[in-house]
Design a protein around this motif. Structure first.
Motif, short mmCIF file in Angstrom:
data_model
loop_
_atom_site.label_atom_id
_atom_site.label_comp_id
_atom_site.label_asym_id
_atom_site.label_seq_id
_atom_site.Cartn_x
_atom_site.Cartn_y
_atom_site.Cartn_z
N ALA A 15 0.83 -1.21 0.00
CA ALA A 15 0.00 0.00 0.00
C ALA A 15 0.86 1.26 0.00
N LEU A 16 1.96 1.24 0.74
CA LEU A 16 2.85 2.40 0.80
C LEU A 16 3.61 2.58 -0.51
N GLU A 17 4.19 1.49 -1.01
CA GLU A 17 5.03 1.58 -2.21
C GLU A 17 4.22 1.89 -3.46
N GLU A 18 2.98 1.42 -3.49
CA GLU A 18 2.14 1.68 -4.67
C GLU A 18 1.38 3.00 -4.56
N GLY A 19 1.60 3.73 -3.47
CA GLY A 19 1.06 5.08 -3.34
C GLY A 19 -0.39 5.17 -2.89
N PHE A 20 -0.93 4.12 -2.30
CA PHE A 20 -2.34 4.17 -1.89
C PHE A 20 -2.51 4.75 -0.49
N ILE A 21 -1.48 4.69 0.33
CA ILE A 21 -1.53 5.30 1.66
C ILE A 21 -0.18 5.93 1.96
N THR A 22 -0.15 6.73 3.02
CA THR A 22 1.08 7.22 3.61
C THR A 22 1.09 6.74 5.06
N PRO A 23 2.21 6.87 5.77
CA PRO A 23 2.20 6.46 7.18
C PRO A 23 1.19 7.22 8.03
N GLN A 24 0.74 8.38 7.54
CA GLN A 24 -0.22 9.19 8.30
C GLN A 24 -1.68 8.93 7.91
N THR A 25 -1.92 8.13 6.90
CA THR A 25 -3.29 7.85 6.46
C THR A 25 -4.10 7.22 7.59
N ALA A 26 -5.26 7.80 7.86
CA ALA A 26 -6.13 7.29 8.93
C ALA A 26 -7.33 6.58 8.32
N ILE A 27 -7.59 5.38 8.78
CA ILE A 27 -8.75 4.59 8.35
C ILE A 27 -9.69 4.48 9.53
N PHE A 28 -10.99 4.64 9.27
CA PHE A 28 -11.96 4.55 10.38
C PHE A 28 -12.41 3.11 10.58
N ASP A 29 -12.18 2.61 11.76
CA ASP A 29 -12.61 1.26 12.14
C ASP A 29 -13.83 1.36 13.03
N LYS A 30 -14.97 0.91 12.52
CA LYS A 30 -16.18 0.88 13.33
C LYS A 30 -16.48 -0.52 13.86
N GLY A 31 -15.51 -1.42 13.65
CA GLY A 31 -15.67 -2.78 14.16
C GLY A 31 -15.98 -3.80 13.09
N TYR A 32 -16.53 -3.33 11.96
CA TYR A 32 -16.88 -4.26 10.89
C TYR A 32 -16.94 -3.52 9.56
N GLY A 79 -11.81 3.08 16.03
CA GLY A 79 -12.03 4.42 15.49
C GLY A 79 -11.00 4.74 14.42
N TYR A 80 -10.62 6.01 14.30
CA TYR A 80 -9.60 6.38 13.32
C TYR A 80 -8.24 5.84 13.76
N ILE A 81 -7.56 5.18 12.85
CA ILE A 81 -6.31 4.51 13.20
C ILE A 81 -5.33 4.59 12.03
N THR A 82 -4.06 4.83 12.33
CA THR A 82 -3.02 4.89 11.31
C THR A 82 -2.18 3.62 11.34
N LEU A 83 -1.23 3.52 10.41
CA LEU A 83 -0.50 2.27 10.19
C LEU A 83 0.22 1.76 11.43
N SER A 84 0.97 2.60 12.10
CA SER A 84 1.77 2.13 13.23
C SER A 84 0.92 1.47 14.30
N ARG A 85 -0.18 2.13 14.67
CA ARG A 85 -1.04 1.55 15.71
C ARG A 85 -1.82 0.35 15.16
N ALA A 86 -2.15 0.38 13.87
CA ALA A 86 -2.87 -0.75 13.28
C ALA A 86 -2.02 -2.01 13.33
N LEU A 87 -0.72 -1.89 13.11
CA LEU A 87 0.18 -3.04 13.26
C LEU A 87 0.29 -3.44 14.72
#
Length: 391
Positions: free
Chosen positions: A117-134, A155-163
């Motif tokens: 995702a990073l190398e193909e340019g779809f996200i950056t390390p700061q990209t936040a995705i919203f997790d509502k549980g499903y 909730g909103y979560i970025t790559l580092s915490r998602a890992l």
């Protein structure tokens, strides 16, 4: 005389710790989804700067001396018969799970998805995705483990915490965004689902979860749900512990994929070296920013407050980068497999030395495989420190 890369002290520790941890999981009280069926496993430790195999253990093992025992030794003869029993294929102690066992990687596959995702340019390390549980793909609902277990969504979560917390929703979302073809490209570059070329027979290639493989086993067209499942290391993925160890070693050293090897050199009867194994590697086209982003997340797995393996690595004088993986068994009444990958030291100002991959069949959770990695890493780095001091 063939001189191996194996560190005998580390080999002993790997073998003993793997056996001890498998038995501990089997006898553990709780959790509810532990069916006390942990019985097999494998571990591979590798030098991240050369590809040398430092330890390779498969449990259960066997005592080679049975082949030297006489015909009158009934126990030895029975042990030999058990090893050669075709009804026990892939279950006998002669089966080398380290190079021939094929396992779903579970969430240990998430760093690959992050890299793609990073190398193909779809996200950056700061990209936040919203997790509502499903989330839904192709009318199928995918859930985050924390939400499923009643702990709420991230909730909103970025790559580092998602890992760190192994958020499934984050990786479902960026996986579908990136696409299975891009993910598969990077998985192949890292050697997953490919033979490493190790010098001993019996190595298995494994399987990458992609469109081509689905065409071989299913009449249905690949959909977003397939990508979502594949993005957390499920569906068709099957890799060997050796492949997993080499993959994490490649992350650790910044993108050099070394060819793993067991033979250091060969000497004649006078001790003269007549052949030595050359160091072979491929430089992967990874940016420094991608490596730092993924490493930061893997360091958070073992160091952040809510990291999935934080308590296992308490008290060490250096940091460990890791990733837990829990691969679903899909069989009622069987525990999930536990998978763990790690490297150390992971401090960004230090040069990593060792990478480890551990798989425990029916090991329940990836964090239960992590203590094996800790023992091996601690022993190896302590030995290296002692050697440096003596010099």
């Amino acid at each position: 005389n063939v001189v191996l890369t194996i560190d005998m002290d580390l080999q002993r520790i790997a073998t003993e710790t793997l056996e001890r941890q498998i038995k501990a999981i089997r006898e553990m009280e709780g959790p509810a989804n532990n069916y006390h069926d942990a019985s097999c496993g494998a571990v591979v430790a590798i030098d991240v700067n050369s590809g040398e195999i430092l330890a390779m253990a498969s449990y259960p093992g066997y005592d080679p001396s049975i082949f030297l025992a006489g015909a009158d030794n009934k126990e030895a003869q029975q042990a030999i018969m058990d090893l050669n029993d075709p009804n026990k294929a892939n279950l006998t102690s002669e089966f080398n799970r380290a190079i021939a066992g094929r396992y779903a990687p579970g969430s240990t596959f998430k760093p690959i998805v992050a890299i793609a995702a990073l190398e193909e340019g779809f996200i950056t390390p700061q990209t936040a995705i919203f997790d509502k549980g499903y989330v839904y793909y192709d009318n199928m609902r995918f859930t985050c483990m924390d939400w499923r277990n009643g702990y709420g969504a991230h909730g909103y979560i970025t790559l580092s915490r998602a890992l760190a917390v192994s958020c499934n929703i984050f990786f479902h979302e960026i996986g579908v965004m990136t696409g299975i073809d891009n993910i598969d490209k990077w998985a192949k570059l890292f050697g997953l689902g490919e033979l490493t070329g190790i010098e001993i027979p019996g190595e298995q290639k494994g399987i990458r979860s992609n469109k081509e493989y689905k065409k071989q086993v299913s009449p249905y067209v690949w959909g977003k749900a397939d990508t979502a499942s594949s993005s957390i290391g499920q569906l068709y993925h099957e890799y060997t512990p050796l492949q997993l160890a080499n993959y994490v070693a490649t992350i650790a050293n910044g993108g050099k994929k070394y060819k793993p090897h067991l033979i250091k050199y060969i000497t004649d009867y006078n001790g003269n070296i007549i052949e030595s194994t050359g160091i072979e590697f491929e430089e992967l086209p990874l940016s420094k920013d991608t490596i730092i982003a993924v490493k930061s997340g893997m360091i958070a797995v073992t160091n952040s407050v809510d990291g999935t393996a934080v308590h296992i690595f308490d008290g060490l004088p250096y940091k460990v980068g890791g990733k837990t993986g829990t691969a679903e068994a899909y069989v009622e009444g069987q525990s999930n497999n536990g998978v763990f990958i790690a490297y150390a030291p992971a401090d960004l100002d230090k040069v990593p030395q060792i990478a480890v991959a551990v798989v425990i069949e029916h090991g329940v959770y990836g964090m239960y495989a992590a203590p094996v990695a800790r023992e091996i890493i601690t022993a190896y780095l302590s030995k290296m420190d002692t050697q440096v001091e003596s010099e």
